[in-house]
Design a protein around this motif. Structure first.
Motif, PDB file in Angstrom:
ATOM      1  N   TRP A 269       0.840  -1.205   0.000  1.00 17.90           N
ATOM      2  CA  TRP A 269       0.000   0.000   0.000  1.00 17.90           C
ATOM      3  C   TRP A 269       0.871   1.249   0.000  1.00 17.90           C
ATOM      4  CZ3 TRP A 269      -0.448   4.069   3.427  1.00 17.90           C
ATOM      5  CH2 TRP A 269      -1.562   4.905   3.273  1.00 17.90           C
ATOM      6  N   SER A 270       1.905   1.276   0.826  1.00 16.30           N
ATOM      7  CA  SER A 270       2.788   2.443   0.870  1.00 16.30           C
ATOM      8  C   SER A 270       3.517   2.629  -0.460  1.00 16.30           C
ATOM      9  CB  SER A 270       3.798   2.287   2.009  1.00 16.30           C
ATOM     10  OG  SER A 270       3.155   2.167   3.262  1.00 16.30           O
ATOM     11  N   SER A 271       3.946   1.549  -1.086  1.00 16.04           N
ATOM     12  CA  SER A 271       4.648   1.650  -2.368  1.00 16.04           C
ATOM     13  C   SER A 271       3.729   2.195  -3.456  1.00 16.04           C
ATOM     14  CB  SER A 271       5.206   0.283  -2.779  1.00 16.04           C
ATOM     15  OG  SER A 271       6.128  -0.200  -1.823  1.00 16.04           O
ATOM     16  N   LEU A 272       2.497   1.709  -3.510  1.00 16.53           N
ATOM     17  CA  LEU A 272       1.550   2.183  -4.521  1.00 16.53           C
ATOM     18  C   LEU A 272       1.192   3.648  -4.301  1.00 16.53           C
ATOM     19  CD1 LEU A 272      -0.768  -0.951  -4.691  1.00 16.53           C
ATOM     20  CD2 LEU A 272       0.861  -0.193  -6.436  1.00 16.53           C
ATOM     21  N   CYS A 273       1.080   4.062  -3.044  1.00 11.03           N
ATOM     22  CA  CYS A 273       0.802   5.475  -2.765  1.00 11.03           C
ATOM     23  C   CYS A 273       1.993   6.350  -3.150  1.00 11.03           C
ATOM     24  CB  CYS A 273       0.468   5.671  -1.283  1.00 11.03           C
ATOM     25  SG  CYS A 273      -1.250   5.274  -0.855  1.00 11.03           S
ATOM     26  N   ALA A 274       3.203   5.815  -3.010  1.00  7.72           N
ATOM     27  CA  ALA A 274       4.376   6.582  -3.410  1.00  7.72           C
ATOM     28  C   ALA A 274       4.439   6.747  -4.922  1.00  7.72           C
ATOM     29  CB  ALA A 274       5.640   5.899  -2.892  1.00  7.72           C
ATOM     30  N   VAL A 275       3.971   5.748  -5.664  1.00  9.92           N
ATOM     31  CA  VAL A 275       3.976   5.836  -7.119  1.00  9.92           C
ATOM     32  C   VAL A 275       2.865   6.743  -7.623  1.00  9.92           C
ATOM     33  CG1 VAL A 275       3.706   4.501  -9.245  1.00  9.92           C
ATOM     34  CG2 VAL A 275       5.052   3.571  -7.352  1.00  9.92           C
ATOM     35  N   ASP A 276       1.676   6.598  -7.061  1.00  7.12           N
ATOM     36  CA  ASP A 276       0.525   7.386  -7.504  1.00  7.12           C
ATOM     37  C   ASP A 276      -0.222   7.873  -6.277  1.00  7.12           C
ATOM     38  OD1 ASP A 276      -1.565   8.575  -8.761  1.00  7.12           O
ATOM     39  OD2 ASP A 276      -2.456   6.753  -9.563  1.00  7.12           O
ATOM     40  N   GLY A 277       0.173   9.035  -5.769  1.00  7.56           N
ATOM     41  CA  GLY A 277      -0.488   9.628  -4.614  1.00  7.56           C
ATOM     42  C   GLY A 277      -1.291  10.853  -4.968  1.00  7.56           C
TER      43      GLY A 277
END
Length: 379
Positions: A269-277
């Motif tokens: 979840w943190s990685s995906l938010c870092a890519v597309d936040g």
């Protein structure tokens, strides 16, 4: 006067006149009828009526009853009795009075405590007014055409994208929530069906099932992500905390993915938010289910190439994101309304040799494999 009238003849004339007057009076009185006779012969005078009779006639009894005043509600006996003072009440006993006083003081103290707490919270945690400054990028004017046919156009500005608030949740303390026994029984029943099939047909994949999860770890992940895991997902993680990644085989998962444990869900979840936040909505509206990623989603499975199975923490249905930048809530080309529904459809497909939409589970060399279904997906 006698001195003035000295003539004897004058005196005689006066006496004669007096006698004539007396004689006339006596004669007149003798000619009048008696008083009682006059009263009997005359018609009695009409007696004046009071009050006088109305011009339009005397009203009848029906008229009087129709126009009679109705009794007011205030004149009713029950209403008057309601306001009449009743018998004096017996005074409360001293123990009862002391108990009422204590409870009243306790309630008033509680009221003051609540009001004071609210005032203190408003003073300490009140939000300050924030001034939002938007920065825009200037792309400049287009070059003038030599012949002057097109005049210079105004500058164009690009508004910066809005940050995804779901990817930046407010910090909160972890809170362990109990899963209802009904949900736990339903989830465990489907897991037993899956485990039985894996033991018999794909023992290698069966050994990749994770150990039981920890409720405190789930609560910590929820606090970090700012979402609440659905009850069926929490019950599943408490039975199998994801899957183990062996070196020589693919771990267990749904629809060709591998199940993630609680820590991996949080990190993914943190990685995906870092890519597309960022939100891709317009005019202040976000489109979380139409973007490639939104922070309210829970990635619970991954295929190793950038694709994930997700759960919408609000709608509770299952979706899928891929590395090409799309999100769909018809994984395997069919809608799946919940994590429990995915569990049940997987168990049904394993036991009956069926499929889940465009995916079909089967055993190959002691391992679970997901192949393309030969029949069209059923909805």
């Amino acid at each position: 006067m006698r001195r003035l009238i000295r003539s004897r003849g004058v005196w005689l004339a006066l006496v004669a006149a007096l006698a004539a007057a007396v004689t006339i009076v006596v004669f007149v009185r003798s000619r009048r009828p008696p008083t009682d006779t006059v009263q009997r012969s005359e018609t009695p005078a009409p007696v004046e009526q009071w009050p006088p009779a109305p011009i339009l006639g005397t009203p009848t009894a029906a008229d009087l009853s129709r126009f009679a005043a109705r009794p007011s509600v205030l004149d009713r006996p029950g209403f008057i009795k309601f306001f009449e003072p009743g018998e004096p009440r017996k005074p409360l006993e001293e123990p009862v009075r002391r108990r009422l006083v204590r409870w009243g003081m306790a309630g008033f103290a509680l009221f003051l405590l609540v009001v004071g707490t609210q005032v203190l919270e408003n003073m300490v945690f009140a939000k300050e007014t924030e001034t939002v400054v938007h920065e825009y990028s200037f792309t400049g004017y287009p070059a003038d055409v030599p012949n002057g046919d097109n005049p210079p156009q105004p500058a164009t500005y690009e508004k910066p994208p809005k940050a995804d608030e779901d990817c930046a949740p407010r910090s909160a303390d972890p809170r362990v929530r109990k899963v209802s026994a009904k949900v736990t029984r339903a989830v465990n029943r489907q897991w037993r069906r899956i485990e039985t099939w894996l033991k018999t047909n794909a023992p290698t994949t069966y050994r990749t099932l994770g150990e039981p999860g920890d409720a405190e770890a789930i609560a910590a992940a929820e606090a970090h992500m700012g979402v609440r895991f659905p009850n069926d997902l929490r019950a599943s993680l408490l039975r199998h905390d994801g899957s183990v990644f062996p070196e020589d085989s693919w771990p267990f998962g749904f629809l060709g993915h591998a199940n993630l444990n609680v820590r991996e869900i949080r990190d993914e979840w943190s990685s995906l938010c870092a890519v597309d936040g960022e939100d891709e909505g317009e005019e202040g509206f976000s489109l979380p289910r139409q973007e490639w990623w939104d922070g309210r989603m829970i990635p619970f499975a991954a295929d190793g190439s950038g694709d994930n199975l997700v759960i919408d923490s609000l709608m509770r249905d299952v979706g899928e994101t891929d590395h090409e930048g799309t999100m769909s809530f018809t994984p395997a080309e069919v809608p799946i309304r919940s994590y429990y529904a995915l569990l049940k459809r997987t168990a049904d497909a394993m036991e009956n040799g069926g499929s889940i939409g465009s995916w079909k589970p089967r055993a190959v060399g002691g391992e679970l494999a997901w192949d393309a279904a030969e029949t069209p997906p059923s909805r």
